[in-house]
Design a protein around this motif. Structure first.
Motif, PDB file in Angstrom:
ATOM      1  N   PHE A  92      -0.763  -3.891   5.140  1.00 58.63           N
ATOM      2  CA  PHE A  92      -0.340  -2.243   4.381  1.00 58.63           C
ATOM      3  C   PHE A  92       0.981  -2.204   5.636  1.00 58.63           C
ATOM      4  O   PHE A  92       1.860  -1.057   5.328  1.00 58.63           O
ATOM      5  CB  PHE A  92      -0.905  -1.819   4.619  1.00 58.63           C
ATOM      6  N   ASP A  93       0.549  -2.592   7.230  1.00 61.27           N
ATOM      7  CA  ASP A  93       1.753  -2.006   8.528  1.00 61.27           C
ATOM      8  C   ASP A  93       2.315  -3.245   8.675  1.00 61.27           C
ATOM      9  O   ASP A  93       3.197  -2.704   9.648  1.00 61.27           O
ATOM     10  CB  ASP A  93       0.425  -1.560   9.287  1.00 61.27           C
ATOM     11  N   SER A  94       1.886  -4.094   7.817  1.00 62.59           N
ATOM     12  CA  SER A  94       3.465  -5.139   8.377  1.00 62.59           C
ATOM     13  C   SER A  94       4.693  -5.127   7.491  1.00 62.59           C
ATOM     14  O   SER A  94       4.421  -4.919   6.385  1.00 62.59           O
ATOM     15  CB  SER A  94       2.896  -6.231   8.183  1.00 62.59           C
ATOM     16  N   ASP A  95       5.930  -5.811   8.269  1.00 66.78           N
ATOM     17  CA  ASP A  95       6.759  -5.478   7.523  1.00 66.78           C
ATOM     18  C   ASP A  95       7.032  -6.881   7.169  1.00 66.78           C
ATOM     19  O   ASP A  95       8.285  -7.936   7.088  1.00 66.78           O
ATOM     20  CB  ASP A  95       8.047  -4.934   8.204  1.00 66.78           C
ATOM     21  N   THR A  96       5.668  -7.727   6.868  1.00 66.62           N
ATOM     22  CA  THR A  96       6.390  -9.051   6.214  1.00 66.62           C
ATOM     23  C   THR A  96       6.694  -9.242   4.534  1.00 66.62           C
ATOM     24  O   THR A  96       6.153  -6.953   3.962  1.00 66.62           O
ATOM     25  CB  THR A  96       5.326  -9.663   6.163  1.00 66.62           C
ATOM     26  N   ARG A  97       6.760 -10.178   4.234  1.00 64.16           N
ATOM     27  CA  ARG A  97       6.747  -9.577   2.728  1.00 64.16           C
ATOM     28  C   ARG A  97       5.497 -10.006   1.529  1.00 64.16           C
ATOM     29  O   ARG A  97       4.831 -11.353   1.078  1.00 64.16           O
ATOM     30  CB  ARG A  97       7.634 -11.144   2.215  1.00 64.16           C
ATOM     31  N   TRP A  98       4.571  -9.286   2.070  1.00 68.00           N
ATOM     32  CA  TRP A  98       2.995  -9.130   1.615  1.00 68.00           C
ATOM     33  C   TRP A  98       3.444  -8.196   0.306  1.00 68.00           C
ATOM     34  O   TRP A  98       4.046  -7.755  -0.008  1.00 68.00           O
ATOM     35  CB  TRP A  98       2.290  -8.692   2.480  1.00 68.00           C
TER      36      TRP A  98
END
Length: 246
Positions: free
Chosen positions: A161-167
């Protein structure tokens, strides 16, 4: 909302499935192959034989899914990564797996992770009393037995959730076997009426995971899913929109 980068349509999508040897992994492999995708799978060495039926159609990379060298090799050149977050043992297996995928996947890759309804992104989910009481008890007993660590899955998803990836984090309801009923419905919060039946065919959980690879509406969403043929889904089908049920 992040947009999907251009994909070279002259080349098949290349998808890595992390944790491919289980039932969910098998279904995801089948859905991907049906779409003509190239498939790379990762599973523990002792589970490689479980993939024998696909051995001539996919690339199999044996290794622990939290091994960064294994993940780096598997996700290289992949347009999407489907990850089964399994909290085996008490050594942060899910967290290590999630972090390796987040760190090592291609910058524009679609990353889709699976977990259960007990995961909450914003704390606004409304759980039944059974789930509220059962999860802590099961978590304590499983960790005491050193079998699984449910809190590890919580920690893993917080990193996602804290990632700036396309998750996308797909939160599955209770699962059952059976023929496909179609793409499950989803909503942002457990407790929403459309999810009340709390039942999804495992083959359709896998279908939702694979479909999420090409669905821009699910980028940085944590959809809670429920079977489209369940009583609650049919009763509230008028609430379903491109952005999920509200």
């Amino acid at each position: 909302m992040p947009t999907t980068p251009e994909h070279d349509t002259t080349q098949p999508m290349r998808v890595c499935i992390v944790g491919a040897s289980g039932k969910l992994g098998h279904y995801m492999i089948r859905h991907c192959l049906e779409r003509g995708y190239e498939v790379v799978s990762v599973c523990r060495p002792e589970s490689v034989a479980k993939l024998d039926e696909f051995a001539d159609r996919i690339e199999i990379i044996p290794g622990r899914t939290d091994d960064r060298d294994v993940i780096a090799r598997a996700v290289a050149g992949c347009d999407g990564v489907l990850t089964v977050l399994v909290p085996w043992g008490v050594h942060n297996y899910s967290t290590g797996t999630a972090q390796a995928v987040l760190d090592l996947a291609e910058p524009d890759a679609r990353l889709v992770f699976s977990c259960g309804w007990h995961i909450s992104r914003d704390g606004l989910d409304r759980y039944s009393w059974k789930l509220r009481y059962a999860v802590p008890i099961v978590s304590h007993l499983a960790r005491w037995a050193r079998f699984v660590d449910i809190d590890d899955q919580v920690r893993a998803t917080r990193r996602i959730f804290d990632s700036d990836t396309r998750w996308t984090v797909v939160r599955g309801s209770d699962l059952e076997e059976g023929d496909s009923q179609g793409l499950p419905v989803w909503s942002r919060h457990v407790g929403d009426p459309i999810l009340a039946s709390n039942r999804t065919r495992r083959i359709d959980f896998a279908l939702f995971m694979v479909a999420a690879l090409t669905d821009d509406e699910l980028v940085r969403e944590a959809p809670a899913i429920n079977g489209c043929a369940t009583e609650s889904a049919r009763a509230h089908e008028h609430l379903v929109s491109a952005g999920g049920a509200e």
